[in-house]
Design a protein around this motif. Structure first.
Motif, short mmCIF file in Angstrom:
data_model
loop_
_atom_site.label_atom_id
_atom_site.label_comp_id
_atom_site.label_asym_id
_atom_site.label_seq_id
_atom_site.Cartn_x
_atom_site.Cartn_y
_atom_site.Cartn_z
N LEU A 168 -8.02 20.62 -86.69
CA LEU A 168 -6.85 21.37 -87.15
C LEU A 168 -6.17 22.08 -85.98
CD1 LEU A 168 -8.25 22.90 -90.48
CD2 LEU A 168 -6.61 21.02 -90.24
N LEU A 169 -6.94 22.65 -85.07
CA LEU A 169 -6.37 23.33 -83.92
C LEU A 169 -5.73 22.34 -82.95
CD1 LEU A 169 -9.13 26.00 -83.15
CD2 LEU A 169 -6.90 26.38 -84.22
N ALA A 170 -6.35 21.18 -82.78
CA ALA A 170 -5.82 20.17 -81.86
C ALA A 170 -4.47 19.62 -82.34
CB ALA A 170 -6.82 19.04 -81.68
N SER A 180 -5.39 34.71 -60.56
CA SER A 180 -6.54 34.10 -61.20
C SER A 180 -6.17 32.81 -61.89
CB SER A 180 -7.14 35.07 -62.22
OG SER A 180 -8.17 34.44 -62.95
N ALA A 181 -6.67 31.69 -61.38
CA ALA A 181 -6.44 30.40 -62.03
C ALA A 181 -7.11 30.38 -63.39
CB ALA A 181 -6.98 29.27 -61.15
N PHE A 182 -8.24 31.06 -63.50
CA PHE A 182 -8.96 31.07 -64.77
C PHE A 182 -8.08 31.62 -65.89
CE2 PHE A 182 -11.61 33.30 -67.87
CZ PHE A 182 -12.46 32.28 -68.27
N LYS A 183 -7.43 32.75 -65.62
CA LYS A 183 -6.57 33.37 -66.64
C LYS A 183 -5.41 32.44 -66.98
CE LYS A 183 -7.59 38.18 -65.40
NZ LYS A 183 -7.03 39.43 -64.85
N ARG A 184 -4.85 31.80 -65.96
CA ARG A 184 -3.73 30.90 -66.19
C ARG A 184 -4.13 29.70 -67.03
NH1 ARG A 184 -1.92 31.89 -61.40
NH2 ARG A 184 -3.00 30.17 -60.43
N LEU A 185 -5.30 29.15 -66.73
CA LEU A 185 -5.76 27.97 -67.44
C LEU A 185 -6.11 28.26 -68.89
CD1 LEU A 185 -8.07 26.46 -64.66
CD2 LEU A 185 -5.92 25.48 -65.48
N MET A 186 -6.50 29.49 -69.17
CA MET A 186 -6.89 29.85 -70.54
C MET A 186 -5.72 30.38 -71.38
SD MET A 186 -9.94 28.97 -71.17
CE MET A 186 -10.12 29.81 -72.74
N LEU A 239 -3.07 25.21 -73.11
CA LEU A 239 -4.28 24.82 -72.39
C LEU A 239 -5.48 25.61 -72.90
CD1 LEU A 239 -3.39 24.22 -68.63
CD2 LEU A 239 -4.54 22.65 -70.19
N GLY A 240 -5.29 26.90 -73.13
CA GLY A 240 -6.37 27.71 -73.68
C GLY A 240 -6.81 27.21 -75.04
N LEU A 241 -5.83 26.85 -75.89
CA LEU A 241 -6.14 26.29 -77.21
C LEU A 241 -6.91 24.98 -77.07
CD1 LEU A 241 -5.75 26.46 -80.31
CD2 LEU A 241 -3.63 25.16 -80.00
N PHE A 242 -6.49 24.15 -76.11
CA PHE A 242 -7.18 22.89 -75.86
C PHE A 242 -8.64 23.12 -75.50
CE2 PHE A 242 -8.59 20.17 -72.30
CZ PHE A 242 -8.75 18.96 -72.98
N TYR A 243 -8.90 24.07 -74.60
CA TYR A 243 -10.28 24.34 -74.19
C TYR A 243 -11.12 24.86 -75.36
CZ TYR A 243 -9.19 23.68 -69.21
OH TYR A 243 -8.85 23.15 -67.99
N GLY A 284 -13.52 21.85 -63.85
CA GLY A 284 -14.72 22.67 -63.96
C GLY A 284 -14.73 23.48 -65.24
N LEU A 285 -13.55 24.00 -65.62
CA LEU A 285 -13.45 24.77 -66.86
C LEU A 285 -13.65 23.85 -68.07
CD1 LEU A 285 -12.97 27.50 -68.11
CD2 LEU A 285 -10.51 27.10 -67.96
N LEU A 286 -13.12 22.62 -67.99
CA LEU A 286 -13.35 21.65 -69.06
C LEU A 286 -14.85 21.40 -69.23
CD1 LEU A 286 -12.49 19.42 -71.08
CD2 LEU A 286 -12.27 17.88 -69.10
#
Length: 412
Positions: A405-407, A230-236, A240-244, A364-366
């Motif tokens: 703060l998160l960024a 799953s690319a979705f799980k990897r991207l999150m 990267l997950g924090l970025f999203y 797409g996730l962005l």
């Protein structure tokens, strides 16, 4: 033929092939730029007056907020699978053209309806079918150059220039022809844009069977890979997950403000000001987008993303307290700069941190996170604006502060 002659001949063939690919790539850049300029003229004409149109049809401020919620909720759901399909088929232009034409069709239909509920339904359908455009559009742009910041900066400048032209044209068309004719003209321009997109020449790529597709499964490791993991799980995961998550928070604030800003500008400064203020924002983005993109390539996406978040907070705070329309024009210019900084830096961040085979899904996730923020934000904005526009605008500092703060924790 001697060995040396064979080597020389092969070198010439490779050079000819590289030149041919470069010519095709440059031609595609020009075609996509023209198409997206026209599309954004149409978007710039229609979008600022959707909320005004809803009010004219008798909608409450909360229902005006729902207009953005409906569009962005459906966009959130459908952008990722459309990105998956674009990766799976190797087709970019088809999805872009379909999405642009779909948005145009629903704008044309809006010109003939007589109730706010009908507009809400049509805007929802725009979100469903129009979401086919965004991930393929971002992925295609990223494939036109290895310099992600510069190429996104170039297209953001071009597209914001189109949006600016549309803003000013929309203000004039509403004054002379009315809102309904505005939507009709916008829809026709989007059909023209979709037709131009189809002139793009894409490299043939092997196609996989789409049988058994799972909504959030990854695309492919290569052009012939099968769906696995799953690319979705990897991207999150991880940074990267924090970025999203930070993008989601920033877009909550954006949705709070922009879902009701057209009504605020109309009531505070007059109907003529709506298109002009949006036009100045777009002008600022068009003038600075390419140069900011080059700076992002040189100095990194993270620091400019932080500047963009701070710019959101400053712009919304100033919009809340300033009542002089000429000063508001200056705030609009600042607001346009923070917008193009956000788009350039976030797109470059994804392009630099997501592998090519999953890039449309990453984009797409962005876009889905942006849309999801615009699901939550307008609900808050519509409710708080019913109490006070100023209360709504000031409250955007909460999600923006948390995002900043998160960024700060993101790797540079």
């Amino acid at each position: 033929m001697s060995k040396r002659e064979l080597v020389v001949t092969q070198g010439k063939r490779e050079k000819t092939l590289k030149l041919k690919k470069l010519r095709v790539k440059r031609r595609n850049v020009v075609i996509l730029a023209v198409a997206m300029f026209i599309a954004n003229v149409a978007f710039g004409m229609a979008f600022p007056y959707l909320s005004v149109y809803m009010r004219l049809l008798g909608a409450s401020m909360f229902m005006v907020g729902l207009l953005s919620v409906a569009f962005n909720l459906t966009s959130t759901v459908f952008q990722y699978p459309f990105g998956w399909l674009s990766d799976s088929t190797g087709n970019r232009k088809g999805f872009i053209a379909f999405g642009v034409a779909s948005i145009g069709f629903f704008y044309i239909v809006m010109a003939f309806v007589g109730s706010a509920t009908s507009v809400l339904i049509l805007r929802t359908l725009q979100g469903v079918f129009g979401s086919a455009m965004t991930p393929a559009h971002s992925a295609l742009i990223s494939e036109l150059s290895t310099r992600a910041g510069s190429i996104f900066g170039l297209f953001n400048s071009i597209e914001n220039a189109g949006y600016m032209v549309g803003n000013f044209l929309g203000s004039a068309i509403v004054g002379y022809l009315g809102v309904r004719k505005l939507f009709l003209i916008s829809g026709l321009l989007l059909f023209v844009s979709a037709g131009i997109v189809l002139l793009i020449r894409e490299r043939p790529t092997g196609r996989r069977s789409l049988l058994g597709m799972i909504l959030v499964q990854e695309g492919r490791e290569s052009w012939r890979a099968t769906v696995k993991g799953s690319a979705f799980k990897r991207l999150m995961r991880g940074h990267l997950g924090l970025f999203y998550v930070t993008v989601f928070l920033v877009m909550i604030a954006s949705g709070q403000f922009y879902s009701v800003s057209s009504v605020y500008f109309k009531e505070t400064f007059g109907e003529w000001s709506v298109g002009v203020i949006f036009g100045i924002e777009s002008l600022a983005a068009a003038l600075t987008g390419y140069f900011l993109g080059k700076l992002i390539d040189r100095h990194g996406a993270k620091r400019f993303y932080l500047v963009a978040i701070a710019g959101y907070g400053l712009a919304f705070l100033l919009y809340a307290v300033v009542r002089n329309v000429w000063l508001v024009f200056g705030i609009a210019f600042l607001s346009g700069v923070k917008w193009v900084l956000t788009i350039n830096s976030t797109s470059a961040y994804v392009a630099q941190n997501v592998k090519v085979s999953e890039r449309a899904q990453g984009m797409g996730l962005l876009n889905a996170m942006m849309s999801l923020g615009w699901v939550v934000g307008p609900l808050i904005g519509g409710y708080l604006s019913g109490i006070s526009f100023q209360l709504n605008f000031m409250s955007t500092l909460i999600p923006l502060g948390l995002a900043f703060l998160l960024a700060l924790r993101l790797p540079g």
